[in-house]
Scaffold this motif. Sequence first.
Motif, PDB file in Angstrom:
ATOM      1  N   THR A 177       0.826  -1.214   0.000  1.00 51.84           N
ATOM      2  CA  THR A 177       0.000   0.000   0.000  1.00 51.84           C
ATOM      3  C   THR A 177       0.859   1.261   0.000  1.00 51.84           C
ATOM      4  OG1 THR A 177      -1.684  -1.223   1.247  1.00 51.84           O
ATOM      5  CG2 THR A 177      -1.908   1.166   1.194  1.00 51.84           C
ATOM      6  N   THR A 208     -10.796  -7.108   4.539  1.00 50.40           N
ATOM      7  CA  THR A 208      -9.370  -7.410   4.588  1.00 50.40           C
ATOM      8  C   THR A 208      -9.148  -8.535   5.593  1.00 50.40           C
ATOM      9  OG1 THR A 208      -7.165  -6.453   4.882  1.00 50.40           O
ATOM     10  CG2 THR A 208      -8.887  -5.674   6.383  1.00 50.40           C
ATOM     11  N   ASN A 252      -9.744   6.644   3.497  1.00 48.31           N
ATOM     12  CA  ASN A 252     -10.018   5.218   3.676  1.00 48.31           C
ATOM     13  C   ASN A 252      -8.739   4.393   3.742  1.00 48.31           C
ATOM     14  OD1 ASN A 252     -12.717   5.883   3.662  1.00 48.31           O
ATOM     15  ND2 ASN A 252     -13.038   5.336   1.518  1.00 48.31           N
ATOM     16  N   LEU A 278      -8.176   1.945  -3.925  1.00 44.03           N
ATOM     17  CA  LEU A 278      -8.617   1.157  -2.774  1.00 44.03           C
ATOM     18  C   LEU A 278     -10.120   0.939  -2.860  1.00 44.03           C
ATOM     19  CD1 LEU A 278      -7.794  -0.132  -0.005  1.00 44.03           C
ATOM     20  CD2 LEU A 278      -8.485   2.040   1.044  1.00 44.03           C
ATOM     21  N   TRP A 279     -10.541  -0.317  -2.722  1.00 44.16           N
ATOM     22  CA  TRP A 279     -11.962  -0.694  -2.775  1.00 44.16           C
ATOM     23  C   TRP A 279     -12.634  -0.194  -4.058  1.00 44.16           C
ATOM     24  CZ3 TRP A 279     -10.623  -3.797   0.602  1.00 44.16           C
ATOM     25  CH2 TRP A 279     -10.104  -3.463   1.847  1.00 44.16           C
ATOM     26  N   TYR A 284      -7.921   1.809   6.665  1.00 40.74           N
ATOM     27  CA  TYR A 284      -7.361   0.481   6.361  1.00 40.74           C
ATOM     28  C   TYR A 284      -6.077   0.241   7.164  1.00 40.74           C
ATOM     29  CZ  TYR A 284      -4.854  -3.058   3.606  1.00 40.74           C
ATOM     30  OH  TYR A 284      -4.148  -4.159   3.208  1.00 40.74           O
ATOM     31  N   SER A 285      -5.200   1.240   7.202  1.00 40.96           N
ATOM     32  CA  SER A 285      -3.925   1.110   7.897  1.00 40.96           C
ATOM     33  C   SER A 285      -4.122   0.968   9.406  1.00 40.96           C
ATOM     34  CB  SER A 285      -3.037   2.318   7.583  1.00 40.96           C
ATOM     35  OG  SER A 285      -2.819   2.431   6.188  1.00 40.96           O
ATOM     36  N   THR A 301      -6.781  -0.229  10.864  1.00 38.35           N
ATOM     37  CA  THR A 301      -7.363  -1.559  11.106  1.00 38.35           C
ATOM     38  C   THR A 301      -6.246  -2.597  11.227  1.00 38.35           C
ATOM     39  OG1 THR A 301      -9.345  -0.941   9.872  1.00 38.35           O
ATOM     40  CG2 THR A 301      -8.969  -3.296  10.210  1.00 38.35           C
ATOM     41  N   HIS A 302      -5.221  -2.473  10.394  1.00 36.83           N
ATOM     42  CA  HIS A 302      -4.131  -3.447  10.419  1.00 36.83           C
ATOM     43  C   HIS A 302      -3.223  -3.286  11.637  1.00 36.83           C
ATOM     44  CE1 HIS A 302      -4.273  -5.969   6.743  1.00 36.83           C
ATOM     45  NE2 HIS A 302      -5.171  -5.052   6.404  1.00 36.83           N
ATOM     46  N   SER A 356     -13.083  -3.055   6.690  1.00 35.00           N
ATOM     47  CA  SER A 356     -12.372  -1.790   6.819  1.00 35.00           C
ATOM     48  C   SER A 356     -13.378  -0.670   6.572  1.00 35.00           C
ATOM     49  CB  SER A 356     -11.230  -1.719   5.800  1.00 35.00           C
ATOM     50  OG  SER A 356     -10.485  -0.536   5.956  1.00 35.00           O
ATOM     51  N   ALA A 401     -15.351  -3.917   1.190  1.00 32.34           N
ATOM     52  CA  ALA A 401     -14.136  -3.492   1.901  1.00 32.34           C
ATOM     53  C   ALA A 401     -13.734  -4.488   2.984  1.00 32.34           C
ATOM     54  CB  ALA A 401     -14.339  -2.099   2.484  1.00 32.34           C
TER      55      ALA A 401
END
Length: 382
Positions: free
Chosen positions: A149, A255, A213, A174-175, A217-218, A220-221, A264, A253
Amino acid sequence: MKLHLITLLVLFGILNLQAQEYYFPERNVDWEVKSPENFKINSANLKEAVNFAEANEYSGSRDLRIAIVKGFEKEPFHKILGPTKKRGGPAGMILKKGYVVAQWGNTKRVDMTFSVTKSFLSTMAGLAEDEGIITNTKNLVGEYIWDGTFDGAHNSKITWEHLLQQNSAWSGELWGGKDWADRPPSNGDIDDWKLAIPKEPGTVMEYNDVRVNVLAYSLTHVWRKPMPLVLKEKIMDKIGASSTWRWFGYDNAWTEIDGLQMKSVTGGGHSGAGIFISTQDMARFGMLFLNNGKWKNERLISEGWIKKATTPSIPNANYGYMWWLNKKGARHWEGLSENIFYAAGFGGNFIIVDKENDVVVVTRWLEPSKVGEFMTKVNAAF
């Protein structure tokens, strides 16, 4: 010795009273209302502000699918990708030291809140820094997210701060959303937008949901769990929010983290999704920031984070970490405190924090161009 103990107890009592200066409503109770006169507020002026909010409803359709499509019709490939909900009418609350001094509309109704979601998302980054999950927002995101990413000569320069201040110029998709197709310039056409050289990270603020977003996403990880769960456990349960709010992502979305499929979420609703929430729960979130990150006497967010989040970015003096700031600039509300900061969303959704007056204001579906005039009328009451 006994006198010394009594002195300490008296001092503790005084400090405790000072700590309880604000009113914090318990969960599932009617918010305590006080007359404006209790705080030497001009009730006639306050009523005028409320009447203004009710009379200046957002001009877009109450069917938000229609409003969204019309509002972003200039974007190529724009689609509704997540849940939407028909909205209610104007609603709002004005709190003085946590007490309701004015309210209108249905304050318990759950509605979409669009980019107000960004200020909640920013707080997820703040909690991550407070807990050491992210060492510092100055760090490169690619040091944490190594799945491609943030690969490449351009994206590898991006820090968490760049994402939070919306000046990352992240380039990619993304998405199904392409960074260049989200809120494109008014000049040129698709070929111009696609071939434009990305700006250097940190130099230009560009409001862009795809890049927001990427932040979601980041986060969430690095949290290794869905953002709604972090928000619920770390903030909303502790401030006594209702069980009615929801935080959605786009339908596609998903992951995988630690072998588990996770959604996400989005930082806004201009393609659907985002946070759906009541006026009262928004007001609780605002009270947490009015009190410098504490709910009653429990520290939930560090004061250091709130200071960072409300510090002007270099490219845009009116923007911090996904909070708008009333500093001198294009979005300055003339005559009002420069220490005011606020969350703002499509359709006239606002959480406004005015620390100088110990005030939190929440408005729903106020014509966005009218919010400065509305706040001037509110301020006149004080």
